[in-house]
Scaffold this motif. Structure first.
Motif, PDB file in Angstrom:
ATOM      1  N   ARG A 196     -18.726   1.111  24.797  1.00 46.14           N
ATOM      2  CA  ARG A 196     -18.889   0.881  26.241  1.00 46.14           C
ATOM      3  C   ARG A 196     -17.575   1.111  26.970  1.00 46.14           C
ATOM      4  O   ARG A 196     -16.467   1.051  26.384  1.00 46.14           O
ATOM      5  CB  ARG A 196     -19.450  -0.496  26.523  1.00 46.14           C
ATOM      6  N   ALA A 250     -15.926  -0.580  30.472  1.00 51.46           N
ATOM      7  CA  ALA A 250     -16.240  -1.774  31.263  1.00 51.46           C
ATOM      8  C   ALA A 250     -15.221  -1.986  32.385  1.00 51.46           C
ATOM      9  O   ALA A 250     -14.463  -2.953  32.369  1.00 51.46           O
ATOM     10  CB  ALA A 250     -16.288  -2.988  30.334  1.00 51.46           C
ATOM     11  N   PRO A 251     -15.186  -1.078  33.366  1.00 51.55           N
ATOM     12  CA  PRO A 251     -14.167  -1.215  34.415  1.00 51.55           C
ATOM     13  C   PRO A 251     -14.455  -2.366  35.376  1.00 51.55           C
ATOM     14  O   PRO A 251     -15.609  -2.689  35.643  1.00 51.55           O
ATOM     15  CB  PRO A 251     -14.255   0.116  35.163  1.00 51.55           C
ATOM     16  N   THR A 252     -13.394  -2.968  35.877  1.00 50.01           N
ATOM     17  CA  THR A 252     -13.480  -3.912  36.989  1.00 50.01           C
ATOM     18  C   THR A 252     -13.359  -3.084  38.270  1.00 50.01           C
ATOM     19  O   THR A 252     -12.372  -2.359  38.422  1.00 50.01           O
ATOM     20  CB  THR A 252     -12.298  -4.908  36.915  1.00 50.01           C
ATOM     21  N   GLU A 294     -17.738  -4.594  35.721  1.00 52.90           N
ATOM     22  CA  GLU A 294     -17.339  -6.005  35.594  1.00 52.90           C
ATOM     23  C   GLU A 294     -16.975  -6.570  36.969  1.00 52.90           C
ATOM     24  O   GLU A 294     -15.798  -6.770  37.300  1.00 52.90           O
ATOM     25  CB  GLU A 294     -16.199  -6.125  34.570  1.00 52.90           C
ATOM     26  N   TYR A 313     -13.496 -13.780  32.905  1.00 49.93           N
ATOM     27  CA  TYR A 313     -13.651 -12.545  32.130  1.00 49.93           C
ATOM     28  C   TYR A 313     -14.031 -12.796  30.670  1.00 49.93           C
ATOM     29  O   TYR A 313     -14.936 -12.153  30.132  1.00 49.93           O
ATOM     30  CB  TYR A 313     -12.345 -11.738  32.248  1.00 49.93           C
ATOM     31  N   VAL A 346     -17.368 -11.118  29.163  1.00 49.78           N
ATOM     32  CA  VAL A 346     -17.225  -9.942  28.300  1.00 49.78           C
ATOM     33  C   VAL A 346     -17.889 -10.193  26.942  1.00 49.78           C
ATOM     34  O   VAL A 346     -18.559  -9.313  26.389  1.00 49.78           O
ATOM     35  CB  VAL A 346     -15.732  -9.541  28.180  1.00 49.78           C
ATOM     36  N   ARG A 350     -10.323   0.159  24.113  1.00 45.19           N
ATOM     37  CA  ARG A 350      -9.775  -0.211  25.423  1.00 45.19           C
ATOM     38  C   ARG A 350      -8.260  -0.298  25.331  1.00 45.19           C
ATOM     39  O   ARG A 350      -7.672  -0.153  24.253  1.00 45.19           O
ATOM     40  CB  ARG A 350     -10.373  -1.546  25.881  1.00 45.19           C
ATOM     41  N   LEU A 389      -5.270  -5.491  26.632  1.00 47.22           N
ATOM     42  CA  LEU A 389      -6.316  -6.472  26.336  1.00 47.22           C
ATOM     43  C   LEU A 389      -6.272  -6.964  24.890  1.00 47.22           C
ATOM     44  O   LEU A 389      -7.066  -7.821  24.507  1.00 47.22           O
ATOM     45  CB  LEU A 389      -7.691  -5.894  26.685  1.00 47.22           C
TER      46      LEU A 389
HETATM   47  N1  GLU Z   1     -12.855  -5.059  32.938  1.00 47.32           N
HETATM   48  C1  GLU Z   1     -11.657  -4.924  32.169  1.00 47.32           C
HETATM   49  C2  GLU Z   1     -10.667  -4.063  32.920  1.00 47.32           C
HETATM   50  O1  GLU Z   1     -11.055  -3.295  33.787  1.00 47.32           O
HETATM   51  C3  GLU Z   1     -11.883  -4.279  30.816  1.00 47.32           C
HETATM   52  C4  GLU Z   1     -12.684  -5.136  29.926  1.00 47.32           C
HETATM   53  C5  GLU Z   1     -12.792  -4.667  28.492  1.00 47.32           C
HETATM   54  O2  GLU Z   1     -12.728  -3.467  28.208  1.00 47.32           O
HETATM   55  O3  GLU Z   1     -12.988  -5.540  27.662  1.00 47.32           O
HETATM   56  O4  GLU Z   1      -9.485  -4.156  32.637  1.00 47.32           O
END
Ligand code: GLU
Length: 298
Positions: free
Chosen positions: A7, A9-11, A43, A171, A175, A189, A193
């Motif tokens: 996946r 998963a952008p904010t 997200e 978050y 997540v 990612r 993170l």
């Molecule tokens: N939403 C997070 C971000 O944009 C990424 C989350 C993830 O990949 O776990 O930094």
């Protein structure tokens, strides 16, 4: 054989920039290389941080780069019930507790010392919810596909916030609930993170969810040596084909995939076909070692 499910998963706190392209592209290539699914999750749990229109821009930018996702977009703002259920399961097990403390009150401690674990100190004040770090597995260990063996002491991480005092979901909880619900097998990612992963593994354990494999990517630095981010005013990705082609090529170079230079003027489909066929995350090893030597177990 398990089916790969990855996946991005952008904010949607702003449009995608070159740093986010790297994460999107690497997770896409890793999924497609393994004939897997690649899902898109927006997200947007923190509305004040998400300007109107940013999510739509992100969808258009991904399409302009040929990064087509499988199935419907998954929106976190629609997932409140699932997060509530996850939190009540944790509460029922005595793993989550309400906390009235403010950052100021525990500023002399490296992490929140767990003062509200048995009962909130000031129950009439707004309450956040935290996860008990002292009741889960210790140490927390996993094998990152690029950075190797990772080992964290939960007491050095503290009791992470699951729900904020203002009622917004945090978050970490969102997540984990969503990676579980979407059946994610592989997370690719940014390195920023990696330090969040131990909390996510604590939560996966507490919620009896499968643990995905992790591949963290060395961060891409801007010309000024700083992390590319919205805060550092990294420019938004273009959407016009003539600007997209060379930038996609640059992203493949940044991922150490050594694409032929003639590919830079080719359409995105041709570039992505080449990149899927040649995808090698191990090529990032030297960059990973140079950029983050402390985290490299190899
Ligand atoms: N939403 C997070 C971000 O944009 C990424 C989350 C993830 O990949 O776990 O930094």
């Amino acid at each position: 054989m398990r089916v790969y499910r990855g996946r991005f998963a952008p904010t949607p706190s702003g449009p995608l920039h070159f740093g986010s392209l790297i994460a999107a592209l690497a997770s896409y290539l890793d999924a497609r290389r393994q004939q897997g699914h690649w899902l898109l999750r927006i997200e947007d749990i923190d509305p004040p941080r998400c300007p109107a229109g940013a999510a739509d821009t992100i969808l258009r930018q991904l399409e302009a780069f040929g990064l087509h996702w499988d199935g419907p977009v998954h929106w976190q703002h629609e997932r409140g019930d699932a997060y509530r259920e996850a939190l009540s399961r944790l509460e029922a097990q005595g793993l989550a507790y309400p906390c009235s403390c403010s950052r100021k009150q525990w500023r002399d401690h490296p992490v929140y010392p767990g003062w509200c674990r048995t009962a909130p100190r000031e129950p009439d004040k707004p309450l956040a919810w935290r996860l008990r770090c002292d009741l889960g597995p210790t140490p927390i260990i996993w094998q990152d596909r690029l950075f190797g063996l990772q080992r964290f002491d939960p007491s050095a991480l503290g009791d992470v916030v699951l729900k904020r005092k203002d009622g917004l979901w945090a978050y970490q909880l969102a997540v984990v609930a969503d990676d579980g619900d979407q059946g994610i097998t592989d997370v690719v990612r940014g390195f920023d993170l990696l330090d969040n992963t131990p909390w996510q593994r604590q939560l996966q354990h507490a919620l009896a969810l499968p643990e995905p494999r992790y591949l963290h990517l060395p961060l891409i630095l801007g010309d000024n040596g700083q992390k590319l981010s919205k805060q550092n005013l990294a420019p938004a990705l273009p959407e016009q084909e003539d600007a997209v082609r060379p930038l996609l090529h640059r992203a493949l170079v940044a991922l150490d995939q050594a694409p032929p230079s003639a590919l830079a003027t080719e359409p995105v489909t041709a570039q992505l076909d080449w990149a899927v066929a040649h995808w090698s995350p191990r090529s990032l090893q030297a960059t990973a070692e140079r950029r983050e030597p402390r985290h490299n177990a190899l």
